[in-house]
Design a protein around this motif. Structure first.
Motif, short mmCIF file in Angstrom:
data_model
loop_
_atom_site.label_atom_id
_atom_site.label_comp_id
_atom_site.label_asym_id
_atom_site.label_seq_id
_atom_site.Cartn_x
_atom_site.Cartn_y
_atom_site.Cartn_z
N LEU A 17 0.84 -1.20 0.00
CA LEU A 17 0.00 0.00 0.00
C LEU A 17 0.87 1.25 0.00
N PRO A 18 0.42 2.33 -0.65
CA PRO A 18 1.25 3.55 -0.74
C PRO A 18 1.47 4.20 0.64
N SER A 19 2.63 4.81 0.77
CA SER A 19 2.98 5.47 2.02
C SER A 19 2.28 6.81 2.14
N PHE A 20 2.13 7.32 3.37
CA PHE A 20 1.67 8.68 3.61
C PHE A 20 2.81 9.65 3.28
N GLU A 21 2.43 10.86 2.98
CA GLU A 21 3.47 11.87 2.70
C GLU A 21 4.37 12.08 3.90
N TRP A 22 3.76 12.08 5.12
CA TRP A 22 4.58 12.34 6.30
C TRP A 22 5.57 11.21 6.59
N GLU A 23 5.32 10.01 6.03
CA GLU A 23 6.30 8.94 6.20
C GLU A 23 7.55 9.21 5.36
N GLU A 24 7.34 9.79 4.18
CA GLU A 24 8.47 10.07 3.29
C GLU A 24 9.34 11.20 3.86
N ASN A 25 8.71 12.10 4.62
CA ASN A 25 9.47 13.22 5.16
C ASN A 25 10.18 12.87 6.46
#
Length: 243
Positions: free
Chosen positions: A235-243
């Motif tokens: 499943l795709p990650s949240f934006e805050w996970e990438e940051n």
């Protein structure tokens, strides 16, 4: 302490039921909740949930009526599945009637039933029969019925089952539905009574009984679990996970 389901697709029908009747810490008991009848021009499967005493009384009355055909209506004398549903509804109502003393004991004597099958040269049908004796028929928009602990096994059915689903996929969905329910609810357990009916064959050749350690059931359960975990990780990650 029950989970039963029946699925109707264009190619046929699938019936499955658990067998657990008690789930104490050190006291596990089981009893079949499926009644099958395949004689002459008709093939019938009945599933039940609710008060075990009521359910078994109904099954016993069905057997007695078949053994004593001169006494009145039975599964052989019914001309169609609707008449069978009315007959079963009458038995369900009669056997759930209780005295004032029993009512005061706060015991629920009601039972639900699923009736499915086919009479030669007629359509295959499935009915859900309520404790009050009335019933509804499975439709193209609602191609399956559940009784008992339904919530855990419903999502897979909603995602997979429609009238065009293959009979094999319907059978696998039924097993996954039972497996999902047993993982989340200890009051539902094996052996699983399992029947696949192929439309217009008027026999019940495909009958099985699965335990936790039955090879096919174990294989389905393990693969489904592994695929779910793998899909979840994709499943795709949240934006805050990438940051």
């Amino acid at each position: 302490m029950t989970y039963c389901l029946a699925i109707k697709v264009k190619e046929g029908m699938v019936f499955a039921s658990d067998s657990r009747t008690n789930a104490g810490l050190d006291d596990y008991r089981s009893h079949t909740k499926m009644f099958t009848y395949s004689v002459g021009d008709r093939c019938i499967v009945i599933l039940t949930s609710g008060n075990l005493s009521t359910s078994q009384s109904v099954f016993h009355k069905i057997e007695n009526d078949l053994k004593n055909p001169k006494d009145g209506v039975n599964l052989n004398t019914c001309t169609d599945l609707e008449e069978m549903a009315s007959y079963l509804g009458k038995l369900a109502l009669e056997n759930s009637t209780v005295s004032d003393e029993q009512i005061q004991g706060n015991v629920n004597f009601s039972s639900f039933f699923i009736l499915g099958g086919q009479i030669k040269n007629q359509e295959q049908k499935i009915f859900l029969i309520y404790p009050e004796g009335n019933y509804i028929e499975c439709s193209d928009n609602s191609p399956y019925f559940q009784i008992g602990e339904t919530k855990y096994g419903k999502p897979i059915l909603d995602r997979v089952i429609d009238t065009n689903t293959s009979l094999g996929d319907a059978a696998r969905a039924a097993i996954v539905s039972l497996d999902s329910t047993m993982r989340s609810d200890l009051t539902v357990g094996p052996p699983i009574d399992f029947v696949v009916y192929k439309k217009n064959q008027i026999n019940l050749d495909v009958k099985d009984k699965f335990k936790f350690d039955s090879p096919y059931f174990m294989n389905i359960s393990e693969i489904w679990h592994e695929k779910l975990i793998a899909s979840f990780k994709d499943l795709p990650s949240f934006e805050w996970e990438e940051n």
